[in-house]
Design an enzyme around this catalytic site. Structure first.
Site, PDB file in Angstrom:
ATOM      1  N   LYS A   1      46.316 -12.698  25.957  1.00 34.62           N
ATOM      2  CA  LYS A   1      44.938 -13.043  26.348  1.00 34.62           C
ATOM      3  C   LYS A   1      43.925 -12.494  25.345  1.00 34.62           C
ATOM      4  CE  LYS A   1      45.285 -11.089  30.427  1.00 34.62           C
ATOM      5  NZ  LYS A   1      46.698 -10.638  30.367  1.00 34.62           N
TER       6      LYS A   1
ATOM      7  N   ARG B   1      52.410  -2.349  20.728  1.00 33.51           N
ATOM      8  CA  ARG B   1      50.982  -2.683  20.575  1.00 33.51           C
ATOM      9  C   ARG B   1      50.171  -1.449  20.204  1.00 33.51           C
ATOM     10  NH1 ARG B   1      47.739  -5.524  25.306  1.00 33.51           N
ATOM     11  NH2 ARG B   1      48.690  -3.890  26.575  1.00 33.51           N
TER      12      ARG B   1
ATOM     13  N   ARG C   1      48.031   2.317  24.382  1.00 41.81           N
ATOM     14  CA  ARG C   1      47.513   2.412  25.748  1.00 41.81           C
ATOM     15  C   ARG C   1      48.484   3.207  26.623  1.00 41.81           C
ATOM     16  NH1 ARG C   1      45.461  -3.616  27.278  1.00 41.81           N
ATOM     17  NH2 ARG C   1      46.454  -3.036  29.249  1.00 41.81           N
TER      18      ARG C   1
ATOM     19  N   ARG D   1      53.153  -3.468  36.200  1.00 41.76           N
ATOM     20  CA  ARG D   1      52.044  -4.414  35.958  1.00 41.76           C
ATOM     21  C   ARG D   1      52.523  -5.853  36.143  1.00 41.76           C
ATOM     22  NH1 ARG D   1      50.557  -2.490  30.192  1.00 41.76           N
ATOM     23  NH2 ARG D   1      49.246  -4.338  30.108  1.00 41.76           N
TER      24      ARG D   1
HETATM   25  P1  G5P Z   1      44.070  -5.632  30.978  1.00 43.63           P
HETATM   26  O1  G5P Z   1      43.499  -4.848  29.871  1.00 43.63           O
HETATM   27  O2  G5P Z   1      43.435  -6.903  31.380  1.00 43.63           O
HETATM   28  P2  G5P Z   1      46.639  -6.961  30.934  1.00 43.63           P
HETATM   29  O3  G5P Z   1      47.790  -6.164  31.452  1.00 43.63           O
HETATM   30  O4  G5P Z   1      46.235  -8.124  31.739  1.00 43.63           O
HETATM   31  O5  G5P Z   1      45.600  -5.826  30.635  1.00 43.63           O
HETATM   32  P3  G5P Z   1      47.021  -6.966  28.240  1.00 43.63           P
HETATM   33  O6  G5P Z   1      48.085  -5.913  28.332  1.00 43.63           O
HETATM   34  O7  G5P Z   1      45.685  -6.565  27.703  1.00 43.63           O
HETATM   35  O8  G5P Z   1      46.862  -7.638  29.609  1.00 43.63           O
HETATM   36  P4  G5P Z   1      46.998  -9.421  26.743  1.00 43.63           P
HETATM   37  O9  G5P Z   1      45.545  -9.214  26.484  1.00 43.63           O
HETATM   38  O10 G5P Z   1      47.415 -10.599  27.546  1.00 43.63           O
HETATM   39  O11 G5P Z   1      47.662  -8.127  27.382  1.00 43.63           O
HETATM   40  O12 G5P Z   1      47.802  -9.482  25.399  1.00 43.63           O
HETATM   41  P5  G5P Z   1      47.404  -9.048  23.878  1.00 43.63           P
HETATM   42  O13 G5P Z   1      46.868  -7.666  23.843  1.00 43.63           O
HETATM   43  O14 G5P Z   1      46.639 -10.140  23.214  1.00 43.63           O
HETATM   44  O15 G5P Z   1      48.891  -9.074  23.244  1.00 43.63           O
HETATM   45  C1  G5P Z   1      49.825  -8.088  23.613  1.00 43.63           C
HETATM   46  C2  G5P Z   1      50.537  -7.574  22.350  1.00 43.63           C
HETATM   47  O16 G5P Z   1      51.366  -8.627  21.840  1.00 43.63           O
HETATM   48  C3  G5P Z   1      49.599  -7.175  21.198  1.00 43.63           C
HETATM   49  O17 G5P Z   1      50.162  -6.088  20.500  1.00 43.63           O
HETATM   50  C4  G5P Z   1      49.582  -8.441  20.302  1.00 43.63           C
HETATM   51  O18 G5P Z   1      49.289  -8.120  18.950  1.00 43.63           O
HETATM   52  C5  G5P Z   1      51.019  -8.922  20.485  1.00 43.63           C
HETATM   53  N1  G5P Z   1      51.220 -10.371  20.331  1.00 43.63           N
HETATM   54  C6  G5P Z   1      50.385 -11.388  20.656  1.00 43.63           C
HETATM   55  N2  G5P Z   1      50.954 -12.576  20.364  1.00 43.63           N
HETATM   56  C7  G5P Z   1      52.190 -12.298  19.860  1.00 43.63           C
HETATM   57  C8  G5P Z   1      53.279 -13.106  19.362  1.00 43.63           C
HETATM   58  O19 G5P Z   1      53.230 -14.343  19.329  1.00 43.63           O
HETATM   59  N3  G5P Z   1      54.390 -12.442  18.944  1.00 43.63           N
HETATM   60  C9  G5P Z   1      54.483 -11.070  18.963  1.00 43.63           C
HETATM   61  N4  G5P Z   1      55.606 -10.501  18.522  1.00 43.63           N
HETATM   62  N5  G5P Z   1      53.479 -10.284  19.399  1.00 43.63           N
HETATM   63  C10 G5P Z   1      52.356 -10.883  19.849  1.00 43.63           C
HETATM   64  O20 G5P Z   1      44.156  -4.723  32.302  1.00 43.63           O
HETATM   65  C11 G5P Z   1      44.660  -3.425  32.240  1.00 43.63           C
HETATM   66  C12 G5P Z   1      44.595  -2.796  33.600  1.00 43.63           C
HETATM   67  O21 G5P Z   1      43.231  -2.701  34.024  1.00 43.63           O
HETATM   68  C13 G5P Z   1      43.099  -2.957  35.427  1.00 43.63           C
HETATM   69  C14 G5P Z   1      44.531  -3.057  35.951  1.00 43.63           C
HETATM   70  O22 G5P Z   1      44.972  -1.793  36.332  1.00 43.63           O
HETATM   71  C15 G5P Z   1      45.291  -3.554  34.724  1.00 43.63           C
HETATM   72  O23 G5P Z   1      46.687  -3.271  34.782  1.00 43.63           O
HETATM   73  N6  G5P Z   1      42.332  -4.187  35.620  1.00 43.63           N
HETATM   74  C16 G5P Z   1      42.014  -4.726  36.810  1.00 43.63           C
HETATM   75  N7  G5P Z   1      42.291  -4.341  38.081  1.00 43.63           N
HETATM   76  C17 G5P Z   1      41.851  -5.134  39.081  1.00 43.63           C
HETATM   77  N8  G5P Z   1      41.167  -6.275  38.875  1.00 43.63           N
HETATM   78  C18 G5P Z   1      40.852  -6.702  37.618  1.00 43.63           C
HETATM   79  N9  G5P Z   1      40.173  -7.852  37.432  1.00 43.63           N
HETATM   80  C19 G5P Z   1      41.287  -5.919  36.527  1.00 43.63           C
HETATM   81  N10 G5P Z   1      41.167  -6.039  35.183  1.00 43.63           N
HETATM   82  C20 G5P Z   1      41.808  -4.982  34.653  1.00 43.63           C
HETATM   83 MG    MG Z   2      44.146  -7.672  26.914  1.00 39.23          MG
END
Ligand code: G5P
Ligand code: MG
Length: 223
Positions: free
Chosen positions: A19, A127, A160, A171
């Site tokens: 995302k 990451r 993180r 998660r």
């Molecule tokens: P967040 O911060 O919203 P998540 O768990 O939804 O966290 P996250 O972990 O931030 O999502 P993402 O944004 O979907 O993941 O993914 P990203 O960071 O872009 O990519 C992940 C990794 O993969 C990176 O290192 C990237 O470089 C790599 N990558 C990307 N594409 C590829 C690929 O094609 N290949 C490879 N090899 N690598 C790749 O929420 C965190 C916490 O905050 C709270 C909750 O506790 C949550 O767990 N929270 C909420 N709680 C309640 N309600 C809400 N609305 C909340 N929002 C947040």
């Molecule tokens: Mg994210």
């Protein structure tokens, strides 16, 4: 591309589905303002605000923060964005949050990144993040130019606290039970667009083409 009216988009997908990575590309190509609930929470934790201190243990344990706190926080931030088009990342994450958002404004499109859980587990443990900006790197996929440092500011990158294998599993579980019903909620409203795959670079051209179509249609409707 110039936007003639406010365009409101949400990006969804399991933790680590890309995302943040795709949002950065959308922001660059289409000029939508990126509002990330996770980035906002982490900024509060870093600044040791009252909210940050209250939410830290929740996040570190891989649980969702309470709906009322999140809805108030994000709706407030959206009001601050004012008349710009925006892309919401990480919110809504429960049906109750989706209803709170609907009460405030209607969402034009929901981009759903459908990435298998197995792919995700490998990604998150490698990451690295620049907290002040939310920029994300990965030691395999998009490493920083200098190991351990942000490309733009040169500041140190950190991992993180919720990226440990056990917390990632929790998660993903929270996603299945609490967030997947939101996909159905938006599907029934006819605004859900799903992109499936295991590589962001293969998913991205489809997202980009979809948004080009969607935004030119929006412009035509206004004209
Ligand atoms: P967040 O911060 O919203 P998540 O768990 O939804 O966290 P996250 O972990 O931030 O999502 P993402 O944004 O979907 O993941 O993914 P990203 O960071 O872009 O990519 C992940 C990794 O993969 C990176 O290192 C990237 O470089 C790599 N990558 C990307 N594409 C590829 C690929 O094609 N290949 C490879 N090899 N690598 C790749 O929420 C965190 C916490 O905050 C709270 C909750 O506790 C949550 O767990 N929270 C909420 N709680 C309640 N309600 C809400 N609305 C909340 N929002 C947040
Ligand atoms: Mg994210």
């Amino acid at each position: 591309m110039s936007l003639q009216r406010i365009f409101r988009a949400v990006i969804m997908g399991p933790p680590g589905s890309g995302k943040g990575t795709v949002s950065a590309r959308i922001t660059k190509s289409f000029g939508l303002k990126h509002v990330s609930s996770g980035d906002i929470l982490r900024a509060n934790i870093n600044a040791k605000t009252e909210l940050g201190l209250l939410m830290k243990s929740c996040i570190d344990q891989g649980q969702l923060a309470p709906d009322d706190v999140m809805s108030r926080l994000i709706l407030n931030d959206l009001r601050a964005v004012g008349q710009s088009s925006w892309l919401l990342d990480g919110f809504p994450r429960t049906v109750s949050q989706a209803e709170a958002l609907d009460d405030a404004c209607s969402v034009d499109t929901v981009i759903n990144l459908n990435v298998p859980f197995q792919t995700i587990k490998q990604r998150l443990t490698s990451r690295w993040t620049h907290f002040p900006s939310g920029r994300v790197y990965n030691t395999d996929f998009n490493p920083p130019k200098v190991p351990g440092l942000d490309d733009v500011t040169g500041e140190p990158l950190v991992q993180r606290d919720d990226d440990t294998p056990e917390t990632v599993t929790r998660r993903l579980k929270a996603y299945e039970t609490q967030t997947e019903p939101v996909l159905e909620y938006y599907r029934s409203k006819g605004v859900l667009e799903t992109f499936s795959g295991t590589e962001t670079n293969k998913i991205w051209p489809h997202v980009e083409a979809f948004l080009h179509r969607k935004l030119s249609l929006t412009d035509q409707k206004v004209a």
